[in-house]
Design a protein around this motif. Structure first.
Motif, PDB file in Angstrom:
ATOM      1  N   ALA A  65       0.841  -1.196   0.000  1.00 18.04           N
ATOM      2  CA  ALA A  65       0.000   0.000   0.000  1.00 18.04           C
ATOM      3  C   ALA A  65       0.874   1.243   0.000  1.00 18.04           C
ATOM      4  CB  ALA A  65      -0.909  -0.009   1.229  1.00 18.04           C
ATOM      5  N   ASP A  66       0.407   2.278  -0.702  1.00 21.00           N
ATOM      6  CA  ASP A  66       1.197   3.504  -0.832  1.00 21.00           C
ATOM      7  C   ASP A  66       0.394   4.673  -0.279  1.00 21.00           C
ATOM      8  OD1 ASP A  66       3.058   5.374  -1.452  1.00 21.00           O
ATOM      9  OD2 ASP A  66       2.699   5.367  -3.619  1.00 21.00           O
ATOM     10  N   ASN A  67       0.542   4.934   1.009  1.00 23.64           N
ATOM     11  CA  ASN A  67      -0.077   6.092   1.639  1.00 23.64           C
ATOM     12  C   ASN A  67       0.778   6.512   2.824  1.00 23.64           C
ATOM     13  OD1 ASN A  67      -1.139   4.677   4.130  1.00 23.64           O
ATOM     14  ND2 ASN A  67      -2.257   3.524   2.545  1.00 23.64           N
ATOM     15  N   TRP A  68       0.450   7.645   3.412  1.00 24.86           N
ATOM     16  CA  TRP A  68       1.303   8.208   4.456  1.00 24.86           C
ATOM     17  C   TRP A  68       1.454   7.289   5.662  1.00 24.86           C
ATOM     18  CZ3 TRP A  68      -0.254   9.190   9.442  1.00 24.86           C
ATOM     19  CH2 TRP A  68      -1.629   9.111   9.709  1.00 24.86           C
ATOM     20  N   GLY A  95       5.050   4.168   6.631  1.00 20.15           N
ATOM     21  CA  GLY A  95       5.812   4.149   7.876  1.00 20.15           C
ATOM     22  C   GLY A  95       5.987   2.770   8.461  1.00 20.15           C
ATOM     23  N   LEU A  96       5.516   1.732   7.748  1.00 22.09           N
ATOM     24  CA  LEU A  96       5.571   0.359   8.228  1.00 22.09           C
ATOM     25  C   LEU A  96       6.252  -0.540   7.211  1.00 22.09           C
ATOM     26  CD1 LEU A  96       1.829   0.066   9.321  1.00 22.09           C
ATOM     27  CD2 LEU A  96       3.759   0.603  10.822  1.00 22.09           C
ATOM     28  N   PHE A  97       6.907  -1.586   7.682  1.00 17.25           N
ATOM     29  CA  PHE A  97       7.384  -2.634   6.782  1.00 17.25           C
ATOM     30  C   PHE A  97       6.201  -3.538   6.474  1.00 17.25           C
ATOM     31  CE2 PHE A  97       8.965  -6.982   6.138  1.00 17.25           C
ATOM     32  CZ  PHE A  97       9.725  -6.764   4.987  1.00 17.25           C
TER      33      PHE A  97
END
Length: 569
Positions: free
Chosen positions: A88-91, A95-97
């Protein structure tokens, strides 16, 4: 049963099919962590932390193409178990692997033998008494979508043979407790000997559950903390004692920039934690005071304008576990104002540290300054002008990388520690940085010091040289230290007041306890994944029992043998 076997085989297959190198996550003071830190002197790898270190925070990233002396050895690594093909590509997701990874720790088997007296430090719940001591640790770490689960316990056995100890019948019901006499500072939970029998010990070690998003993190567990850059004896926290349960929250090493301008300010690291400390079996018989609360705060900053410099401040507060106002100790400014006697119900300590690494010269210089409770009673700037050195303790040291040739590389290690009472206590009362009248167990957990492994009230000088080569390393060192000079300094306080000081040079001056340790240690990789460690240390222990009353000059000669075996996956 066949179904279970099939499941085990399948899981084992999953754990072995993926060998993608990611990062190296290392335990405090392990061979691998110290090697990566040595590479940081050369600028080959960047330190993952600024001053607050645990196993979870010690994540080293070394490029596969980097040439280094242990390039052919398996130092252990974190491997991908599964990763989303289309993350997934969001803010938030960025921030997670987005996947799962794992690391296997060990197994590692440590053994030691002391011929005459206890010797050893920075070894967790293990207490290396006289005789044979052994500890086994292994573990597994799983990560995925911000969650981190680490299980790395330690199981140990100590033969605990008999040796002479100081007579403390005048102060304690337990004869094995440490004797310190006089006034309200009667002692500390640092037993001379852990009972009269051999014993087993299970410790949760570096185990925890955590969640991390970018660099924001919080978790609950028992991972040991190392504060500051001291190599041997940090003032406030190390892995010398048994682990304790705690909750922590904060920021891992975080890059700071001014928005829109993209101006680099440097790095920030901040952590706060609250934990529960326990008393050993060899202190007192009061079951109502067995637990203390430890509240800690740590902030470190590395300015971009001075690359390699790290400045930090740590504050720790010990209070009773049943204190109804436990939350007030989470206030970093608590105790900075108000009555001088505000801290009678808790023990507060602060340390300020500085660390400067210069990769071009292969040099790392570091220092840590500690202060216990208040400076003075006036609660003004004048207190700092006249008494800045009241309760003042310090550590400073140097690491220096030395190029020899393509095969051999050296590291010089030096550290000086001083935790003696300041001289104004000669007109005050008996004192030790690690003791406190309200926190009767002192700065300990389960009978071992939380910070400096040699204890408090003395001084230490350590000089070592470590030689790295493709199959391992070898260390030779000399270490001279006084564990507790305050034990004798306190004699002058009361005898001067009563006019008995004229005899102090006869009854006390010659009876300081001092230890000179000379040792060698080598690590060797039999294969690229299987390593062994062998060491021997001779210690000359002068006046081991502070026998100033009997004027019996005594010397013990102890030899410490240690052997360890470890396999890295």
């Amino acid at each position: 049963m066949k179904f279970i076997i099939k499941r085990i085989v399948f899981i084992t297959f999953l754990l072995t099919i993926n060998i993608s190198f990611l990062t190296a996550q290392e335990a405090l003071k392990s061979t691998e962590e110290e090697y990566y830190d040595f590479l940081s002197l050369q600028g080959l790898v960047e330190r993952p932390t600024l001053g607050y270190r645990t196993l979870s925070d010690s994540v080293w990233q070394l490029d596969d193409n980097t040439e280094h002396v242990w390039g052919n050895n398996n130092l252990g690594s974190t491997k991908i178990l599964w990763q989303a093909a289309t993350p997934a590509d969001n803010w938030f997701a960025n921030g997670l692997f987005q996947g799962f990874k794992y690391k296997i720790f060990g197994p590692e088997w440590f053994n030691s033998y002391n011929t005459a007296a206890p010797y050893g430090q920075n070894d967790g719940a293990l207490w290396q008494g006289k005789g044979y001591n052994t500890a086994l640790t292994t573990g597994l770490r799983l990560e995925g979508y911000g969650f981190e689960l680490t299980f790395k316990p330690q199981i140990s056995w100590m033969q605990n043979l008999e040796f002479d100890i100081m007579d403390n019948n005048a102060y304690y019901s337990n004869k094995y407790a440490y004797i310190w006499g006089y006034g309200s500072n009667k002692g500390v939970d640092a037993p001379q000997r852990f009972g009269d029998k051999s014993f087993w010990n299970y410790d949760w070690g570096d185990s925890e559950v955590r969640w991390t998003w970018n660099t924001f993190t919080f978790g609950f567990g028992t991972e040991s903390i190392w504060l500051g850059s001291a190599w041997l004896n940090p003032i406030l926290h190390s892995n010398n004692a048994a682990s304790y349960p705690k909750f922590d929250i904060g920021l891992r090493k975080t890059k700071l920039t001014i928005p829109y301008l993209n101006y680099d300010l440097g790095y920030l690291e901040a952590r706060m934690w609250l934990g529960k400390l326990s008393e050993s079996k060899y202190f007192d018989t009061d079951e109502t005071n067995n637990n203390n609360q430890i509240t800690g705060m740590s902030v470190y900053f590395s300015p971009a304008l001075l690359d390699g410099l790290v400045l930090g401040i740590n504050k720790i507060c010990l209070s009773k576990w049943d204190d109804d106002e436990y939350y007030k100790y989470l206030n970093p400014f608590y105790g900075m104002k108000g009555s001088y006697h505000q801290n009678e119900v808790e023990d507060q300590k602060i340390s300020i540290s500085a660390d400067y690494i210069i990769p071009k010269g292969g040099i790392d210089v570091f220092m840590e300054l500690g202060i216990d409770d208040h400076i003075n009673a006036t609660e003004s700037i004048d207190s700092y002008i006249t008494h800045y050195w009241h309760t003042f303790v310090y550590t400073f040291g140097l690491k220096k990388q030395i190029d020899i040739n393509e095969t051999f590389n050296g590291e010089l290690l030096f550290e000086w520690n001083n935790t003696e009472m300041s001289q104004d206590f000669q007109m005050h009362w008996s004192y030790n940085f690690g003791f406190h009248s309200a926190i009767t167990q002192g700065y300990t957990n389960k009978g071992q010091w939380l910070g400096s492994g040699i204890g408090y009230g003395g001084q230490s000088q350590y000089l070592g040289f470590k030689l790295y080569y493709p199959k391992g390393n070898s260390l030779i060192y000399i270490h001279r230290y006084n564990p507790d000079n305050n034990f004798l300094f306190k004699e002058a306080i009361y005898k001067v007041a009563t006019g008995e000081n004229g005899e102090l040079h006869k009854t006390t001056w010659n009876y300081y306890k001092g230890i000179l340790a000379i040792g060698v240690q080598s690590n060797y990789y039999f294969t690229n994944s299987f390593e062994g460690m062998l060491g021997i240390t001779y210690s000359r222990i002068v006046n081991p029992l502070y026998n100033q009353a009997s004027q019996k000059y005594e010397v013990w000669n102890n030899i410490n043998f240690n052997l360890a075996l470890k396999y890295s996956f």
